[in-house]
Design an enzyme around this catalytic site. Sequence first.
Site, PDB file in Angstrom:
ATOM      1  CG  HIS A  75      -1.579   1.319   1.496  1.00 59.69           C
ATOM      2  ND1 HIS A  75      -2.606   1.815   0.737  1.00 59.69           N
ATOM      3  CD2 HIS A  75      -1.334   2.254   2.445  1.00 59.69           C
ATOM      4  CE1 HIS A  75      -2.970   3.007   1.208  1.00 59.69           C
ATOM      5  NE2 HIS A  75      -2.202   3.296   2.239  1.00 59.69           N
ATOM      6  CG  ASP A 104       5.885  18.619 -26.428  1.00 60.38           C
ATOM      7  OD1 ASP A 104       6.259  18.061 -25.396  1.00 60.38           O
ATOM      8  OD2 ASP A 104       5.016  18.148 -27.188  1.00 60.38           O
ATOM      9  CD1 TRP A 140       6.346   3.649   4.315  1.00 59.93           C
ATOM     10  CD2 TRP A 140       7.509   4.402   2.554  1.00 59.93           C
ATOM     11  NE1 TRP A 140       6.764   4.919   4.602  1.00 59.93           N
ATOM     12  CE2 TRP A 140       7.478   5.413   3.534  1.00 59.93           C
ATOM     13  CE3 TRP A 140       8.181   4.662   1.364  1.00 59.93           C
ATOM     14  CZ2 TRP A 140       8.096   6.647   3.375  1.00 59.93           C
ATOM     15  CZ3 TRP A 140       8.794   5.898   1.207  1.00 59.93           C
ATOM     16  CH2 TRP A 140       8.759   6.879   2.198  1.00 59.93           C
ATOM     17  CB  SER A 168      10.514   6.564 -14.070  1.00 60.38           C
ATOM     18  OG  SER A 168       9.409   7.414 -14.135  1.00 60.38           O
ATOM     19  CB  SER A 169      11.780   9.867 -10.158  1.00 61.83           C
ATOM     20  OG  SER A 169      10.720   9.097  -9.738  1.00 61.83           O
ATOM     21  CG  HIS A 252      12.554  14.861   5.644  1.00 59.74           C
ATOM     22  ND1 HIS A 252      11.512  14.451   6.420  1.00 59.74           N
ATOM     23  CD2 HIS A 252      12.387  16.182   5.462  1.00 59.74           C
ATOM     24  CE1 HIS A 252      10.755  15.491   6.727  1.00 59.74           C
ATOM     25  NE2 HIS A 252      11.265  16.558   6.160  1.00 59.74           N
ATOM     26  CD  GLU A 254       9.538  10.217  -2.546  1.00 61.49           C
ATOM     27  OE1 GLU A 254      10.462  10.549  -3.297  1.00 61.49           O
ATOM     28  OE2 GLU A 254       8.414   9.862  -2.931  1.00 61.49           O
ATOM     29  CE1 TYR A 256       8.591  19.608   3.889  1.00 65.08           C
ATOM     30  CE2 TYR A 256      10.461  18.186   4.297  1.00 65.08           C
ATOM     31  CZ  TYR A 256       9.471  19.008   4.772  1.00 65.08           C
ATOM     32  OH  TYR A 256       9.355  19.219   6.113  1.00 65.08           O
ATOM     33  CB  SER A 267       0.079  29.071  -4.913  1.00 72.46           C
ATOM     34  OG  SER A 267       0.657  28.584  -3.732  1.00 72.46           O
ATOM     35  CG  HIS A 301      12.787  14.756  11.428  1.00 72.81           C
ATOM     36  ND1 HIS A 301      12.667  15.985  10.847  1.00 72.81           N
ATOM     37  CD2 HIS A 301      12.203  13.895  10.562  1.00 72.81           C
ATOM     38  CE1 HIS A 301      12.036  15.864   9.703  1.00 72.81           C
ATOM     39  NE2 HIS A 301      11.749  14.606   9.496  1.00 72.81           N
ATOM     40  CG  HIS A 302      11.994  10.389   9.273  1.00 70.38           C
ATOM     41  ND1 HIS A 302      10.669  10.314   8.958  1.00 70.38           N
ATOM     42  CD2 HIS A 302      12.463  11.466   8.601  1.00 70.38           C
ATOM     43  CE1 HIS A 302      10.337  11.275   8.130  1.00 70.38           C
ATOM     44  NE2 HIS A 302      11.408  11.998   7.885  1.00 70.38           N
ATOM     45  CB  THR A 327       5.522  25.126   6.467  1.00 73.34           C
ATOM     46  OG1 THR A 327       6.710  24.400   6.166  1.00 73.34           O
ATOM     47  CG2 THR A 327       4.344  24.354   5.936  1.00 73.34           C
ATOM     48  CE  LYS A 330       5.531  27.248  -0.286  1.00 68.02           C
ATOM     49  NZ  LYS A 330       4.849  27.931  -1.363  1.00 68.02           N
ATOM     50  NE  ARG A 449       4.055   3.262  10.749  1.00 67.78           N
ATOM     51  CZ  ARG A 449       4.913   3.930   9.963  1.00 67.78           C
ATOM     52  NH1 ARG A 449       5.910   4.612  10.477  1.00 67.78           N
ATOM     53  NH2 ARG A 449       4.761   3.929   8.662  1.00 67.78           N
TER      54      ARG A 449
END
Lengths: 533, 301, 71
Positions: A75, A104, A140, A168-169, A252, A254, A256, A267, A301-302, A327, A330, A449
């Site tokens: 998932h 293009d 994951w 790809s990315s 991390h 990722e 963002y 926006s 921080h993870h 943040t 924003k 979890r």
Amino acid sequence: MSYTAAHDDHHGPEKGLLRWVKTTNHKDIGSLYMWFAFAMLLIGGAFAMGIRAELLQPGLQLMDPQFFNQLTTMHGLIMVFGAIMPAFVGLGNWLIPMMVGAPDMALPRMNNWSFWILPFAGGILLSTFFMEGGAPAFGWTFYAPLSTTFAPDSTDFFIFAVHLLGFSSIMGAINIIATVLNMRAPEMRLMDMPLFVWTWLITSFLLIGAMPVLAGAVTMMLTDRNFGTAFFDATGGGDPVMFQHIFWFFGHPEVYIMILPAFGVVSHIIPTFARKPLFGYSSMVYATASIAFLSYIVWAHHMFLTGMPVAGELYFMYATMLIAVPTGVKVFNWVATMWKGSMTFETPMLWALSFVFLFTIGGFSGLMLGIAPADIQYHDTYFVVAHFHYVLVTGALWSIIAATFYWLPKWCGNMYNEKLAKFHFWWAMISVNVLFFPQHFLGLAGMPRRIPDYSLQFADFNYISSIGAFSFGLSFILLTYIVIDCIRNGTPSEARPWDSAKGLEWTLPSPAPYHSFNTPPARAVILEESQHS
Amino acid sequence: MSNQDYYVPHGTYWPIIGSIGVSTLFVGFANQMHGVEWGGSVMGLGMAIIVFMLFGWLGTVVNESVNGMYNKQVDKSFRWGMSWFIFSEVMFFAAFFGALFYARILSVPWLGGADNNMFSGATEALETSKYIWEGFQATWPLINTPGAVGQSGVEFSSGFKLVDTWGLPALNTGLLLTSGVTLTYAHHALRKGHRNALVFWMLATIALGAAFLGFQIAEYGHAYHDGLKLTSGIYGSTFYLLTGFHGFHVTIGVIMLTVILYRIQKGHFDSDNHFAFEGVAWYWHFVDVVWLGLFVFVYWI
Amino acid sequence: MGYIVIAIIVVILFSLGSALIGMVKGGKEGSEKMFKSLRIRIGLSVFLFALLMFSGFMGWIEPNTTMLPTQ
């Protein structure tokens, strides 16, 4: 300078299915990305339904724990790499050339490849379910040694799927950078660019910086698993915690990558329906850049519970707190944009507004998790699950749905059914909160979890959460209907369906022509359509 | 540059062929590692498809370029594309250098009992480490691993003999740096339009690159003979993955230089217009600098 | 000694990056910048190699072939 595409390319798309395989057109490829992402969203969503069905009541009812772990793992992987990221690349493909006045994308053949790797990667990833030992079941984040010593053979296929997704990315990001920096209308300066373009440009830098590190991490996993290296094995002088460092150095940025384009979308939508120019355009740009920079220096921080040096914990905690500043800039800018605006609440605005509310909830729970001593309590509980679903579902996914409704008239030339779409919004909005809000309480009460069974005191909130999940899942059937109905039978839309919408894309007819801008727009038009106040 | 239009190519089959090739290669590789009989041949098939795709795709691009279908703006797109591709390569190597530094500076000392809390002021090795791996000495290079057998049952090849810095590594560094010098001469000759000198220096560069690869293989042979293997714990892991991926990039570089030499013979470049040469030259310099970093951090300090 | 070596490496990386900027720029000017930066980078690299060899020979630094305790 004229932009007319060379030789035989003036005519429209080819006929038949091969068009989609061979295409080098940014709109075709954008649509492919969006449909692929939607298919993956439904698959990943089906896994989530399985998870919530098992968690409806305490005890093991539907599946054995190993399969439950496979579902949570797949998932997460499918949603992150298959749904959210491709959806944003699809939006970027569709919109960026139109927004910068280009014919293009800069590298059209490579654009085709960055899409056509995805179905193969997704196929390899999903095929692991049918292999001996089942799909990967380590979450994951695929921490070693769960993913090295104790994982099934199918993990090697997962590793290669991640490599392909990374190719790809990276190619997609390179293409977007080249498009924004090189294909922009000559009269458009950087600070004239719409925010969606800005946020995607910065996201591309994050992708190119982070994805190769992920490739490195899975490569080390591969050699640890198959060639006897000891990167993540302390017996050989390595360190399993090193895996977490490398993973989160990717991970991390990722997260963002999955939210900055969302900021861009919101926006665009809020100024349109508040009928006011975006408040603080340049501060929005600088805030995005600051968030991107900070995302590279906060990864641990993870990992507050891995026994890091105390100095490290302090540094990563304070650096994390810093992210709240840009943040906050924003969020306040969006609110200030709406201040005294003459607001209306069409469907895209509803999604964007609820994005501001719900994403901010996710942001605040993120701040709570970022405080090292408090994180000792929250770590690996359902509080974390609630946190990242608020930022990824009601953040990233919300903005993708908002963008779909906002730009759908431009894409297919038809207006969607407003009544049905509003009904769908309220359905999804209410059920997503029924689904995820109780998970905060579960986490604070201590439910871990990634477990298929739980103690009885968690039963009520899990029951509520599962009911919300089923309702939320069903709402996507309606969303599918609304989108297909719009494409097939919608009423034709004007070039600028939202009267106060700004942006070069609205100067093109609806549906947008196959090649966006054959001659680049003039300075006056660019300024007229810019987001400056 | 002949035309002013941005060239948007028509449909193309190369990407889907590339996807099929890469997937075939990976599926074959995974099966090969799991001991499936057909794994190796499927890998070979995938590799062949990729080579076919590269020739076809790049051949098309070269043809379009030679036929003047690209304007200055297309040229610039390639320049941006190349530079950010290189940046992704930098980050890939950064992951492995990061692993090297993390192990050397942090995790190996911790395994030896070093305290990780600078506020505690501890100077002696922590007691706990003595109970987990008795007698383990934290050294770099780490020749004796903490345990003899890895978690997944690998027997570590401990007590190996290190590669002598003064031998092949120094020679190889000299070779690669010389190839950088010859490439710079080639670059100079190209810019001045001295064709014969250009071809000579390109040949020299390719020869030096190939020699480097040969000696690298010889060095691996010696190292394996002396017990320094992929299974030699964290030192062997970082040593082989860093030098291995570097060698892989040198191989790609040599192939690209050869293609460029062929294109020089065909007269594709002139003194003002030679982006393909610049791209490959930069790539070679980059690979050269990565080696210098390896030489310094793996073999010296 | 280590710090000197690292400082030289940083300058090498810098000139390599400057060459990249020249390459992206393109045209006469960019090509000139690229070539000049690459010349600096190869010159410095050769110098660094010579320095390493010489100071190793003089015994100012020890190659990584002797096991040193990390603490």
